[in-house]
Design a protein around this motif. Structure first.
Motif, PDB file in Angstrom:
ATOM      1  N   THR A  77       5.171 -32.299  -7.785  1.00  0.00           N
ATOM      2  CA  THR A  77       6.074 -33.450  -7.653  1.00  0.00           C
ATOM      3  C   THR A  77       5.320 -34.759  -7.464  1.00  0.00           C
ATOM      4  O   THR A  77       5.774 -35.812  -7.916  1.00  0.00           O
ATOM      5  CB  THR A  77       7.039 -33.230  -6.459  1.00  0.00           C
ATOM      6  N   GLN A  78       4.147 -34.707  -6.837  1.00  0.00           N
ATOM      7  CA  GLN A  78       3.385 -35.933  -6.604  1.00  0.00           C
ATOM      8  C   GLN A  78       2.905 -36.573  -7.896  1.00  0.00           C
ATOM      9  O   GLN A  78       2.489 -37.739  -7.904  1.00  0.00           O
ATOM     10  CB  GLN A  78       2.206 -35.646  -5.686  1.00  0.00           C
ATOM     11  N   PHE A  79       2.976 -35.830  -9.002  1.00  0.00           N
ATOM     12  CA  PHE A  79       2.623 -36.387 -10.308  1.00  0.00           C
ATOM     13  C   PHE A  79       3.860 -36.581 -11.198  1.00  0.00           C
ATOM     14  O   PHE A  79       3.978 -37.599 -11.883  1.00  0.00           O
ATOM     15  CB  PHE A  79       1.609 -35.483 -11.010  1.00  0.00           C
ATOM     16  N   MET A  81       6.751 -37.252 -10.324  1.00  0.00           N
ATOM     17  CA  MET A  81       7.603 -38.344  -9.839  1.00  0.00           C
ATOM     18  C   MET A  81       7.420 -39.594 -10.688  1.00  0.00           C
ATOM     19  O   MET A  81       8.351 -40.380 -10.881  1.00  0.00           O
ATOM     20  CB  MET A  81       7.279 -38.656  -8.374  1.00  0.00           C
ATOM     21  N   SER A 167      14.874 -35.432  -4.585  1.00  0.00           N
ATOM     22  CA  SER A 167      13.807 -36.432  -4.630  1.00  0.00           C
ATOM     23  C   SER A 167      13.532 -36.875  -6.062  1.00  0.00           C
ATOM     24  O   SER A 167      13.347 -38.075  -6.326  1.00  0.00           O
ATOM     25  CB  SER A 167      12.528 -35.875  -4.007  1.00  0.00           C
ATOM     26  N   PHE A 197       2.947 -44.691  -6.719  1.00  0.00           N
ATOM     27  CA  PHE A 197       1.590 -44.134  -6.802  1.00  0.00           C
ATOM     28  C   PHE A 197       0.517 -45.038  -6.208  1.00  0.00           C
ATOM     29  O   PHE A 197      -0.331 -44.583  -5.436  1.00  0.00           O
ATOM     30  CB  PHE A 197       1.259 -43.841  -8.274  1.00  0.00           C
ATOM     31  N   PRO A 200       0.819 -46.031  -1.997  1.00  0.00           N
ATOM     32  CA  PRO A 200       0.323 -45.034  -1.030  1.00  0.00           C
ATOM     33  C   PRO A 200      -1.195 -44.978  -0.968  1.00  0.00           C
ATOM     34  O   PRO A 200      -1.770 -44.799   0.117  1.00  0.00           O
ATOM     35  CB  PRO A 200       0.904 -43.718  -1.563  1.00  0.00           C
ATOM     36  N   VAL A 225       7.325 -41.644  -1.692  1.00  0.00           N
ATOM     37  CA  VAL A 225       6.642 -40.385  -1.969  1.00  0.00           C
ATOM     38  C   VAL A 225       6.362 -39.616  -0.692  1.00  0.00           C
ATOM     39  O   VAL A 225       6.473 -38.382  -0.642  1.00  0.00           O
ATOM     40  CB  VAL A 225       5.336 -40.642  -2.759  1.00  0.00           C
ATOM     41  N   ASN A 226       5.987 -40.327   0.389  1.00  0.00           N
ATOM     42  CA  ASN A 226       5.725 -39.647   1.654  1.00  0.00           C
ATOM     43  C   ASN A 226       7.009 -39.158   2.313  1.00  0.00           C
ATOM     44  O   ASN A 226       7.024 -38.105   2.959  1.00  0.00           O
ATOM     45  CB  ASN A 226       4.964 -40.580   2.589  1.00  0.00           C
ATOM     46  N   GLY A 229       7.811 -36.067   0.534  1.00  0.00           N
ATOM     47  CA  GLY A 229       6.928 -34.997   0.975  1.00  0.00           C
ATOM     48  C   GLY A 229       7.352 -34.396   2.302  1.00  0.00           C
ATOM     49  O   GLY A 229       7.261 -33.181   2.508  1.00  0.00           O
TER      50      GLY A 229
END
Length: 266
Positions: A77-79, A81, A167, A197, A200, A225-226, A229
């Motif tokens: 998901t961190q990518f 997104m 999310s 991106f 953060p 994003v955090n 998470g």
């Protein structure tokens, strides 16, 4: 004579050019799903999610690790997104670049309804796609995991996966809001990528500074994003603050986009 002629024009013109919200939703769905960029974005999201989950599962199985199956599914998901946010932006800015937004607003003068319909369609599309992606990822990684997803414990399975779906929809809606606000594809994409991106990373750099700068590092938890998470962490207990944070990052850009749509010519 003048009064009689003017009356019928006022009474018949508005209904002829106003769609019901159901028709507006169908119209937006047709527009969104007929764009090649939509399918490319969804395809890239699926390929990245499933591929990265598969690689993570292979890596942890080779090293004897015991990474939670839910984390394996949610880690990409961190990518992905970024793709979700960019999709939301280009769906809106594409209409401005082609001039189709003028036809849309002529058919439906209620600009808030146009924004709401587009946001609902794009968010629903991303949510359905994410559910399918998670199902496929779980199927292909299951043979390599030491234990299956613990569905009997919702806090370790249903809750984080559900927030993962939510999310991805939120990231897409942020892009929609920035798209309506900026109307430029390059500008909306740049701001979306910057918030999701770049920001953060910038805040995390202050961790090497002195204690007086730690408040900047700690403020990073209020980034979208955090917050996502924290919501998707299996077994997480304090969900209210990150949920409100993520909601604020959705409502803010959409509200600004609505203001821009209402106050500026198309």
């Amino acid at each position: 004579m003048t009064t009689l002629a003017a009356g019928p024009r006022r009474s018949t013109h508005t209904p002829a050019h106003r769609l019901t919200f159901a028709h507006l939703l169908r119209s937006e769905a047709v527009k969104v799903l007929s764009l090649r960029s939509t399918w490319w974005s969804l395809g890239v999201t699926a390929a990245m999610s499933v591929g990265m989950s598969l690689l993570i599962a292979l890596a942890t199985s080779d090293t004897g690790g015991a990474m939670a199956p839910t984390n394996v599914i949610l880690a990409p998901t961190q990518f992905t997104m970024l793709v979700a946010g960019i999709l939301g932006a280009i769906v809106v800015t594409g209409e401005y670049s082609t001039g189709m937004i003028r036809s849309t607003l002529t058919a439906e003068p209620r600009r808030g309804a146009v924004l709401l319909a587009k946001a609902m369609v794009v968010a629903a599309t991303m949510m359905v796609t994410t559910v399918v992606i998670y199902a496929v990822a779980m199927a292909v990684t299951a043979p390599m995991m030491q234990a299956p997803v613990d569905w009997a414990t919702p806090a370790d399975s249903v809750v984080p996966l559900g927030f993962g779906v939510l999310s991805m929809a939120c990231f897409t809606l942020m892009g929609v809001g920035f798209g309506f606000l900026l109307r430029s594809g390059a500008g909306a994409i740049a701001v979306t990528v910057g918030v999701l991106f770049v920001l953060p990373i910038v805040l995390s750099l202050f961790s090497i500074a002195g204690p007086e700068w730690m408040w900047i590092v700690e403020s990073a938890k209020y980034l979208p994003v955090n917050a996502a998470g924290a919501l998707t962490q299996p077994g997480a207990q304090d969900l209210l603050e990150p949920a409100l944070t993520l909601a604020g990052w959705v409502v803010g850009p959409l509200a600004l986009g609505w203001i821009a749509l209402r106050t500026r010519d198309a």
